[in-house]
Design an enzyme around this catalytic site. Structure first.
Site, PDB file in Angstrom:
ATOM      1  N   LYS A  22       5.928  11.919  -1.326  1.00  0.00           N
ATOM      2  CA  LYS A  22       6.845  10.841  -0.919  1.00  0.00           C
ATOM      3  C   LYS A  22       6.982   9.791  -2.036  1.00  0.00           C
ATOM      4  CE  LYS A  22       6.427   6.791   2.102  1.00  0.00           C
ATOM      5  NZ  LYS A  22       5.662   5.914   1.211  1.00  0.00           N
ATOM      6  N   ASN A  23       5.844   9.311  -2.516  1.00  0.00           N
ATOM      7  CA  ASN A  23       5.923   8.201  -3.464  1.00  0.00           C
ATOM      8  C   ASN A  23       6.404   8.623  -4.849  1.00  0.00           C
ATOM      9  OD1 ASN A  23       5.180   6.513  -1.436  1.00  0.00           O
ATOM     10  ND2 ASN A  23       3.073   6.170  -2.150  1.00  0.00           N
ATOM     11  N   ARG A  94      10.847   0.512   1.519  1.00  0.00           N
ATOM     12  CA  ARG A  94      10.324  -0.188   0.350  1.00  0.00           C
ATOM     13  C   ARG A  94      10.922   0.302  -0.984  1.00  0.00           C
ATOM     14  NH1 ARG A  94       7.991  -4.825  -0.546  1.00  0.00           N
ATOM     15  NH2 ARG A  94       6.598  -4.862  -2.317  1.00  0.00           N
ATOM     16  N   CYS A 118       6.919  -0.782   5.161  1.00  0.00           N
ATOM     17  CA  CYS A 118       5.913  -0.983   6.204  1.00  0.00           C
ATOM     18  C   CYS A 118       5.339  -2.390   6.110  1.00  0.00           C
ATOM     19  CB  CYS A 118       4.775   0.024   6.031  1.00  0.00           C
ATOM     20  SG  CYS A 118       5.152   1.634   6.715  1.00  0.00           S
ATOM     21  N   ARG A 123       3.399  -8.174   0.518  1.00  0.00           N
ATOM     22  CA  ARG A 123       4.076  -7.283  -0.431  1.00  0.00           C
ATOM     23  C   ARG A 123       5.113  -8.003  -1.305  1.00  0.00           C
ATOM     24  NH1 ARG A 123       4.867  -1.371   2.145  1.00  0.00           N
ATOM     25  NH2 ARG A 123       4.181  -0.729   0.100  1.00  0.00           N
ATOM     26  N   PRO A 124       4.653  -8.932  -2.130  1.00  0.00           N
ATOM     27  CA  PRO A 124       5.592  -9.659  -2.997  1.00  0.00           C
ATOM     28  C   PRO A 124       6.160  -8.766  -4.113  1.00  0.00           C
ATOM     29  CG  PRO A 124       3.326 -10.258  -3.516  1.00  0.00           C
ATOM     30  CD  PRO A 124       3.254  -9.324  -2.339  1.00  0.00           C
ATOM     31  N   ASP A 306      -3.830   4.214   1.225  1.00  0.00           N
ATOM     32  CA  ASP A 306      -2.981   4.971   2.149  1.00  0.00           C
ATOM     33  C   ASP A 306      -3.750   5.974   3.022  1.00  0.00           C
ATOM     34  OD1 ASP A 306      -0.780   3.607   1.347  1.00  0.00           O
ATOM     35  OD2 ASP A 306       0.176   5.250   0.275  1.00  0.00           O
ATOM     36  N   ILE A 328      -6.304  -3.710  -1.232  1.00  0.00           N
ATOM     37  CA  ILE A 328      -4.928  -3.719  -1.779  1.00  0.00           C
ATOM     38  C   ILE A 328      -3.974  -4.534  -0.893  1.00  0.00           C
ATOM     39  CG2 ILE A 328      -3.071  -2.299  -2.770  1.00  0.00           C
ATOM     40  CD1 ILE A 328      -5.689  -1.388  -3.973  1.00  0.00           C
ATOM     41  N   ARG A 398       8.487   9.159   8.339  1.00  0.00           N
ATOM     42  CA  ARG A 398       8.850   8.588   7.034  1.00  0.00           C
ATOM     43  C   ARG A 398       8.092   9.246   5.896  1.00  0.00           C
ATOM     44  NH1 ARG A 398       9.367   2.160   7.061  1.00  0.00           N
ATOM     45  NH2 ARG A 398       9.945   2.729   4.964  1.00  0.00           N
TER      46      ARG A 398
HETATM   47  C1  UD1 Z   1       2.930   1.694  -3.437  1.00  0.00           C
HETATM   48  C2  UD1 Z   1       3.157   2.808  -2.418  1.00  0.00           C
HETATM   49  C3  UD1 Z   1       2.279   2.607  -1.190  1.00  0.00           C
HETATM   50  C4  UD1 Z   1       0.814   2.434  -1.610  1.00  0.00           C
HETATM   51  C5  UD1 Z   1       0.673   1.364  -2.685  1.00  0.00           C
HETATM   52  C6  UD1 Z   1      -0.747   1.262  -3.250  1.00  0.00           C
HETATM   53  C7  UD1 Z   1       5.451   3.495  -2.785  1.00  0.00           C
HETATM   54  C8  UD1 Z   1       6.859   3.507  -2.267  1.00  0.00           C
HETATM   55  N1  UD1 Z   1       4.548   2.808  -2.037  1.00  0.00           N
HETATM   56  O1  UD1 Z   1       3.324   0.477  -2.795  1.00  0.00           O
HETATM   57  O2  UD1 Z   1       2.400   3.753  -0.370  1.00  0.00           O
HETATM   58  O3  UD1 Z   1       0.071   2.024  -0.472  1.00  0.00           O
HETATM   59  O4  UD1 Z   1       1.551   1.661  -3.785  1.00  0.00           O
HETATM   60  O5  UD1 Z   1      -1.153   2.499  -3.741  1.00  0.00           O
HETATM   61  O6  UD1 Z   1       5.142   4.109  -3.774  1.00  0.00           O
HETATM   62  N2  UD1 Z   1       1.579  -7.002  -5.845  1.00  0.00           N
HETATM   63  C9  UD1 Z   1       1.902  -8.317  -6.102  1.00  0.00           C
HETATM   64  N3  UD1 Z   1       3.108  -8.579  -6.689  1.00  0.00           N
HETATM   65  C10 UD1 Z   1       3.992  -7.597  -7.029  1.00  0.00           C
HETATM   66  C11 UD1 Z   1       3.643  -6.248  -6.766  1.00  0.00           C
HETATM   67  C12 UD1 Z   1       2.422  -5.974  -6.160  1.00  0.00           C
HETATM   68  O7  UD1 Z   1       1.139  -9.227  -5.816  1.00  0.00           O
HETATM   69  O8  UD1 Z   1       5.059  -7.898  -7.560  1.00  0.00           O
HETATM   70  C13 UD1 Z   1       0.284  -6.691  -5.194  1.00  0.00           C
HETATM   71  C14 UD1 Z   1       0.475  -6.118  -3.782  1.00  0.00           C
HETATM   72  O9  UD1 Z   1       0.626  -7.127  -2.821  1.00  0.00           O
HETATM   73  C15 UD1 Z   1      -0.789  -5.319  -3.619  1.00  0.00           C
HETATM   74  C16 UD1 Z   1      -1.054  -4.769  -5.027  1.00  0.00           C
HETATM   75  O10 UD1 Z   1      -0.329  -5.631  -5.914  1.00  0.00           O
HETATM   76  O11 UD1 Z   1      -1.842  -6.157  -3.250  1.00  0.00           O
HETATM   77  C17 UD1 Z   1      -0.644  -3.356  -5.270  1.00  0.00           C
HETATM   78  O12 UD1 Z   1       0.639  -3.123  -4.731  1.00  0.00           O
HETATM   79  P1  UD1 Z   1       1.633  -2.016  -5.304  1.00  0.00           P
HETATM   80  O13 UD1 Z   1       0.859  -0.990  -6.074  1.00  0.00           O
HETATM   81  O14 UD1 Z   1       2.752  -2.689  -6.001  1.00  0.00           O
HETATM   82  O15 UD1 Z   1       2.181  -1.351  -3.975  1.00  0.00           O
HETATM   83  P2  UD1 Z   1       3.624  -0.796  -3.686  1.00  0.00           P
HETATM   84  O16 UD1 Z   1       4.249  -0.338  -4.973  1.00  0.00           O
HETATM   85  O17 UD1 Z   1       4.366  -1.752  -2.821  1.00  0.00           O
END
Ligand code: UD1
Length: 417
Positions: A22-23, A94, A118, A123-124, A306, A328, A398
């Site tokens: 998926k990702n 997302r 989700c 999730r910033p 996950d 995370i 999903r």
């Molecule tokens: C992706 C995956 C999700 C998985 C996650 C962690 C997809 C579509 N989703 O989510 O399934 O659970 O990786 O392996 O691939 N953060 C910030 N600012 C930002 C971006 C991230 O503070 O701009 C923080 C997040 O809040 C979190 C951490 O960084 O605490 C990691 O998040 P991130 O790896 O970016 O997760 P996603 O890409 O949203």
């Protein structure tokens, strides 16, 4: 939303073949929009998030041909004129935010709705936006839209404060059309990132991983490609999930997986009593009681966030009390409290959940609120006595390809209404 009616307790036996990740696929599909020409993806999972992305492709008037039964998706990519993606479609999942890096890279502008996904924390997207700014883009907000604009993009060194899957993907796209050599430092290490890197190179971009850094040589002109095919990497979360289902319920042979991508958790489970027969591409998981574990979720190659909710179900049947600590996302553990309705005994303390082992699950009605939480409720229902109703089963669709077909094939009694 739909609900699943599960009659638990069946001994689940048989084979489950893992589909594409998926990702990965959600990052690969938008990447195809960075070139002109025909791109075919193979091993495409049959999940509802793909459908959501294709609805955005319809919105952008991109031609594609999806052969679901053959797991193949062909995209005929060409110049897009609509650079305003302001639609609730973006808010519905997302990965729609990958259009930011793709469109900013190729067209130097985009107006897009805020991304959804989700609800597992705030999730910033600040790392993404700061990264775009470092490449020379202006970032503005108007109501609930993000406006990205640049005269041109200039290569830069981007150092993320922490590893982020989404921000790494987005900066790879944008930097592919930034002038010069960009370096992303502290880039995420997930296999799905390397799948995107592999694909970008097949398209003709120059992207190279050097340990925690990714080097990207920007291209001056929009690339044209001629009938490219690319196979999506197997889904490691789906693989771990079905291994856990085998350990909970009977004997499941999980095939078409990549053991090296799930080694950390699989080896840990084996060392704690899980009956697992492991090869590079297949794992046979037999019903077993695992010893208690103290787990901390981590970025790859650690135990992924996950899988935490699904792993938790196995530990609720485990020998002794376990703890899982989430590092995370916030709010990831609501599903554990929902599981208490099935005669489990979980308690959330700050970022951790205390899990009482040795529980017998007893069916009840439970409500899913996110993808992996939904999977945990379904798996617990399959291992429970009597009937379990899981409301909002759509969440699981999903991320789990051909879900009902796969579960029924191993003998699960699950009905969707
Ligand atoms: C992706 C995956 C999700 C998985 C996650 C962690 C997809 C579509 N989703 O989510 O399934 O659970 O990786 O392996 O691939 N953060 C910030 N600012 C930002 C971006 C991230 O503070 O701009 C923080 C997040 O809040 C979190 C951490 O960084 O605490 C990691 O998040 P991130 O790896 O970016 O997760 P996603 O890409 O949203």
């Amino acid at each position: 939303m739909k609900k699943a009616i599960i009659i638990g307790g069946n001994e689940l036996k048989g084979e489950i073949k893992i589909d594409g990740a998926k990702n990965s696929v959600l990052a690969l599909l938008p990447a195809a929009l960075m070139v002109n020409g025909k791109v075919t993806f193979e091993n495409v999972p049959n999940i509802s998030d793909i459908k959501s992305f294709l609805e955005i492709f319809d919105y952008l008037e991109i031609d594609y041909f999806y052969e679901k039964s053959a797991a193949k998706l062909t995209i005929h990519s060409r110049e897009i004129t609509n650079l305003e993606v302001v639609t609730p479609l973006v808010e519905s999942f997302r990965a729609s935010y990958y259009l930011m890096g793709v469109m900013l890279g190729r067209y130097k502008q985009l107006t897009i709705s805020m991304p959804g996904g989700c609800k597992i924390g705030t999730r910033p997207v600040d790392y993404h936006l700061e990264g775009f700014k470092a490449l020379g883009a202006d970032v503005d907000f108007s109501g609930s839209t993000i406006i990205l604009k640049a005269e041109k993009l200039i290569a830069s060194e981007i150092n993320f404060p922490r590893k982020s899957v989404g921000a790494t993907m987005n900066l790879i796209y944008a930097a592919c059309y930034a002038e010069g050599l960009s370096v992303i430092k502290n880039a995420a290490l997930e296999p799905e990132i390397d799948d995107l890197i592999g694909f970008m190179n097949v398209l003709g971009f120059k992207v190279l991983r050097i340990q925690n850094d990714i080097h990207i040589e920007g291209m001056e002109k929009i690339l044209n490609v001629d009938d490219i095919s690319y196979s999506v990497v197997p889904d490691r979360i789906e693989a771990m999930s079905y291994v856990i289902l085998g350990l909970l319920t009977g004997e499941i042979k999980v095939t078409n997986l990549n053991y090296s991508h799930i080694k950390k958790l699989i080896d840990l489970l084996k060392a704690h009593g899980a009956d697992l027969e492991i090869s590079d591409t297949e794992i046979i998981a037999r019903k077993s009681t695992v010893k208690a574990l103290d787990i901390v979720t981590e970025e790859y190659p650690g135990v992924p966030t996950d899988i935490a909710q699904i792993l938790g179900v196995l530990l609720m049947k485990g020998d002794g009390d376990s703890v899982i600590t989430e590092t995370i996302f916030e709010n990831r553990f609501e599903s554990f409290i929902e599981l208490n309705k099935l005669n489990c005994k979980n308690e959330i303390v700050d970022d951790s959940v205390k899990i009482t082992g040795g529980r017998d699950f007893i069916g009840n009605t439970v409500i899913a609120k996110d993808l992996r939480g939904c999977a945990s409720l379904v798996f617990a229902g399959l291992a429970a006595k009597f009937q379990t109703i899981v409301e909002n089963i759509d969440y699981m669709e999903r991320g789990y390809s051909n879900l009902y077909k796969k579960l029924s094939a191993v003998g699960a009694n699950i009905q969707i209404i």
